[in-house]
Design an enzyme around this catalytic site. Structure first.
Site: not given
Length: 431
Positions: A127, A189, A212, A235, A325, A359, A413
């Protein structure tokens, strides 16, 4: 203005750490995501197209990006930036190639062979946030490790712009990274489509990539049906500095995270009260130059702070409690302190290694655990795109020797059939 706190007391630290943990589940978001996922599961493609129109503002006739669209994007992209993408991809590929591991086998005794196979996942879904902004770095950081792992199919979903297009930079990065198929779908979705499958988007084995709060919640809800990388929050950056760093540099690094969103967290821990005040002043000056001024200002005021401590060991202790992070060690001899860092997603050593380097260009992954989860989660890696299977082989003679011990353990057992499955072979050996 970002607050400066000298020798924080226990209450201050508790507030800092609790604010760094992942937020509790938001019931409104959870309910909304549950409804979206339910619709995708029940109505498939029809629901996905409907939500794309409702939430992304575009009615699509086709979800999958065509080869013509990709070729057109490659023609549109700035040649200089295309070279930057290629350089970044090469660095990421170089770093992650060292993570690839092989299986093993060994013989602990005569007639016995034990081992483990490492197998790539068949199909993964990446994603990539989009719509109003483009994040080609996210494409590279997720797809390249999957490619190195040997995944057969690498799918990507990203929301389309209102004109129904995907940014050329995103498509170029996907081509460079080896993405198999690209779909115009965003939000919860898209996560649902990856989890359940639709007419045009096959279900995947694992979903990775940031998003998000709705995307994060969707990943949480489908976990178990499919694997996920992690549930990431806002972040964050924690900088540890002695009194010798440039206040302008430190302020710039704090702002690099604060501009993400109002919930981003930027923290500086320093042994110098003078440096703390200088950084505070520099932040106010540099804020005025930022297009995302209001976002960064809100982040610094609500969730940022500068802590002044007695010494670097105290700073490192706080860092390990916070488990950030991103962690910058802007100190003399940073490698001397590296062994003391127990909990951090990605560590940047020295005064000339800003987090932004990680990054985009350095090579280590920028998909990192947030909200204190670096205590038990790791950065995205090749390991996220493989699984292991173990195997066992005994010769007849080796098993007959082991059978009584297997039966004794099973009966202890209370599992008689387990024991009999071992002893029946031993009994037949003497018939």
């Amino acid at each position: 203005m970002i607050p400066v706190i000298s020798y924080p007391d226990a209450a201050t630290l508790d507030a800092l750490f609790s604010a760094s943990r992942l937020s509790p589940e938001n019931r409104a978001i959870s309910d909304s995501v549950s409804r979206i996922l339910g619709d995708i599961r029940q109505f498939g493609e029809e629901a996905l197209l409907s939500y794309t129109e409702q939430l992304d503002g575009v009615r699509l006739s086709r979800l999958e990006v065509t080869e013509e669209e990709i070729n057109s994007a490659l023609d549109q992209i700035d040649s200089d930036f295309l070279q930057v993408l290629k350089t970044s991809a090469a660095q990421i590929r170089s770093f992650h190639s060292h993570q690839k591991r092989n299986g093993f086998s060994f013989s602990p005794g005569k007639g016995i062979l034990l081992g483990q196979m490492v197998t790539p996942l068949d199909r993964v879904g990446i994603y990539v946030p989009g719509g109003t902004a483009a994040y080609p770095s996210t494409v590279l950081m997720n797809a390249i490790p999957a490619k190195i792992a040997g995944c057969r199919e690498i799918f990507m979903a990203t929301p389309p712009s209102p004109n129904g297009q995907i940014s050329p930079e995103i498509l170029a990065a996907a081509r460079l990274a080896g993405v198999t198929r690209i779909f115009k779908a965003g939000g919860a979705q898209a996560i649902g489509a990856f989890a359940y499958g639709t007419a045009s988007i096959p279900a995947v084995d694992k979903i990775t990539g940031p998003g998000n709060a709705y995307v994060a919640e969707a990943k949480r809800q489908v976990f178990g049906l499919v694997a996920i990388d992690m549930i990431a929050g806002p972040s964050e950056i924690l900088i540890i500095s002695d009194g010798h760093s440039s206040p302008r540099h430190l302020a710039a690094d704090l702002l690099s995270q604060a501009e993400h969103d109002k919930m981003a967290r930027a923290v500086l821990i320093t042994t110098s009260s003078q440096l703390a005040l200088q950084v505070q002043q520099s932040l106010e000056e540099q804020l005025l130059c930022l297009p995302r001024l209001e976002i960064a200002r809100a982040s610094l005021k609500q969730r940022g702070c500068i802590l002044v401590v007695n010494d670097l060991p105290a700073a490192i202790q706080i860092a390990n409690q916070m488990a950030p992070e991103h962690l910058e060690l802007c100190v003399d001899s940073p490698f001397d302190h590296l062994p003391d860092i127990r909990h951090a997603g990605s560590i940047f050593l020295g005064r000339h290694c800003p987090e932004a380097l990680g990054d985009y260009l350095a090579g280590p992954n920028h998909t990192l655990p947030t909200g204190g989860t670096a205590r038990f989660f790791s950065p995205l890696s090749v390991d996220d795109f493989v699984k292991t299977s173990q195997y066992t082989y005994y010769t007849r003679e080796a098993f007959l020797q082991a059978a009584p011990s297997v039966a004794a353990f099973a009966r202890k057992e209370g599992l008689e059939a387990h024991g009999r499955s071992a002893l029946i072979r031993k009994e037949e050996a003497y018939e």
